[in-house]
Design a protein around this motif. Structure first.
Motif, PDB file in Angstrom:
ATOM      1  N   ALA A  84      22.720  -1.291  44.354  1.00 15.74           N
ATOM      2  CA  ALA A  84      21.488  -2.017  44.673  1.00 15.74           C
ATOM      3  C   ALA A  84      20.266  -1.212  44.231  1.00 15.74           C
ATOM      4  O   ALA A  84      20.308   0.016  44.162  1.00 15.74           O
ATOM      5  CB  ALA A  84      21.421  -2.281  46.174  1.00 15.74           C
ATOM      6  N   PRO A  85      19.161  -1.908  43.942  1.00 19.16           N
ATOM      7  CA  PRO A  85      17.932  -1.189  43.595  1.00 19.16           C
ATOM      8  C   PRO A  85      17.376  -0.466  44.827  1.00 19.16           C
ATOM      9  O   PRO A  85      17.633  -0.861  45.964  1.00 19.16           O
ATOM     10  CB  PRO A  85      16.985  -2.296  43.135  1.00 19.16           C
ATOM     11  CG  PRO A  85      17.511  -3.544  43.761  1.00 19.16           C
ATOM     12  CD  PRO A  85      18.993  -3.354  43.902  1.00 19.16           C
ATOM     13  N   ALA A  86      16.597   0.578  44.592  1.00 18.80           N
ATOM     14  CA  ALA A  86      15.972   1.326  45.688  1.00 18.80           C
ATOM     15  C   ALA A  86      15.022   0.418  46.460  1.00 18.80           C
ATOM     16  O   ALA A  86      14.411  -0.498  45.895  1.00 18.80           O
ATOM     17  CB  ALA A  86      15.215   2.526  45.132  1.00 18.80           C
ATOM     18  N   PHE A  87      14.906   0.667  47.753  1.00 19.39           N
ATOM     19  CA  PHE A  87      13.989  -0.115  48.576  1.00 19.39           C
ATOM     20  C   PHE A  87      12.552   0.034  48.086  1.00 19.39           C
ATOM     21  O   PHE A  87      11.800  -0.941  48.067  1.00 19.39           O
ATOM     22  CB  PHE A  87      14.082   0.305  50.048  1.00 19.39           C
ATOM     23  CG  PHE A  87      15.370  -0.084  50.706  1.00 19.39           C
ATOM     24  CD1 PHE A  87      15.661  -1.415  50.972  1.00 19.39           C
ATOM     25  CD2 PHE A  87      16.300   0.876  51.065  1.00 19.39           C
ATOM     26  CE1 PHE A  87      16.851  -1.781  51.594  1.00 19.39           C
ATOM     27  CE2 PHE A  87      17.488   0.528  51.687  1.00 19.39           C
ATOM     28  CZ  PHE A  87      17.772  -0.805  51.946  1.00 19.39           C
ATOM     29  N   VAL A  88      12.158   1.265  47.727  1.00 18.21           N
ATOM     30  CA  VAL A  88      10.803   1.528  47.229  1.00 18.21           C
ATOM     31  C   VAL A  88      10.868   2.545  46.093  1.00 18.21           C
ATOM     32  O   VAL A  88      11.813   3.319  45.982  1.00 18.21           O
ATOM     33  CB  VAL A  88       9.859   2.056  48.332  1.00 18.21           C
ATOM     34  CG1 VAL A  88       9.628   1.018  49.404  1.00 18.21           C
ATOM     35  CG2 VAL A  88      10.380   3.339  48.952  1.00 18.21           C
ATOM     36  N   LYS A  89       9.817   2.530  45.274  1.00 20.75           N
ATOM     37  CA  LYS A  89       9.692   3.466  44.150  1.00 20.75           C
ATOM     38  C   LYS A  89       8.296   4.056  44.171  1.00 20.75           C
ATOM     39  O   LYS A  89       7.364   3.464  44.731  1.00 20.75           O
ATOM     40  CB  LYS A  89       9.916   2.732  42.829  1.00 20.75           C
ATOM     41  CG  LYS A  89      11.284   2.114  42.702  1.00 20.75           C
ATOM     42  CD  LYS A  89      11.384   1.313  41.428  1.00 20.75           C
ATOM     43  CE  LYS A  89      12.700   0.548  41.445  1.00 20.75           C
ATOM     44  NZ  LYS A  89      12.685  -0.619  40.609  1.00 20.75           N
ATOM     45  N   THR A 117      10.890  -2.167  54.603  1.00 18.29           N
ATOM     46  CA  THR A 117      11.972  -1.175  54.607  1.00 18.29           C
ATOM     47  C   THR A 117      11.726  -0.120  53.539  1.00 18.29           C
ATOM     48  O   THR A 117      11.478  -0.436  52.379  1.00 18.29           O
ATOM     49  CB  THR A 117      13.330  -1.851  54.362  1.00 18.29           C
ATOM     50  OG1 THR A 117      13.561  -2.789  55.418  1.00 18.29           O
ATOM     51  CG2 THR A 117      14.468  -0.833  54.339  1.00 18.29           C
ATOM     52  N   LEU A 118      11.799   1.158  53.950  1.00 15.02           N
ATOM     53  CA  LEU A 118      11.621   2.285  53.037  1.00 15.02           C
ATOM     54  C   LEU A 118      12.955   2.896  52.623  1.00 15.02           C
ATOM     55  O   LEU A 118      13.119   3.332  51.489  1.00 15.02           O
ATOM     56  CB  LEU A 118      10.765   3.370  53.693  1.00 15.02           C
ATOM     57  CG  LEU A 118       9.346   2.980  54.087  1.00 15.02           C
ATOM     58  CD1 LEU A 118       8.690   4.120  54.843  1.00 15.02           C
ATOM     59  CD2 LEU A 118       8.544   2.578  52.873  1.00 15.02           C
TER      60      LEU A 118
END
Length: 71
Positions: free
Chosen positions: A13-18, A28-29
């Protein structure tokens, strides 16, 4: 909370934040796994993610700064 930091919900899955992303309160962080429980960590502030200070699957401790957010 002490546990293992995860940047995404699953390995694919992609990261919650970048870095550079704007986040809102309650967004969600990351996830912290503690005692086999997955705990969602939400932003308490609104602003831009300017630095992520931990790596995926790294152990973190209670009170440790994991991200810096610029209002």
């Amino acid at each position: 909370m002490t546990g293992t930091y995860y940047a995404a919900a699953s390995p694919n899955a992609p990261a919650f934040v970048k870095i550079g992303e704007y986040v809102k309160v309650g967004q969600t962080l990351c996830i912290i796994e503690a005692m086999k429980l997955m705990n969602t960590i939400e932003s308490e502030h609104e602003g831009e993610i300017v630095q992520i200070l931990v790596s995926n699957a790294q152990m973190v401790t209670a009170g440790q700064v994991m991200m810096k957010i610029r209002p």
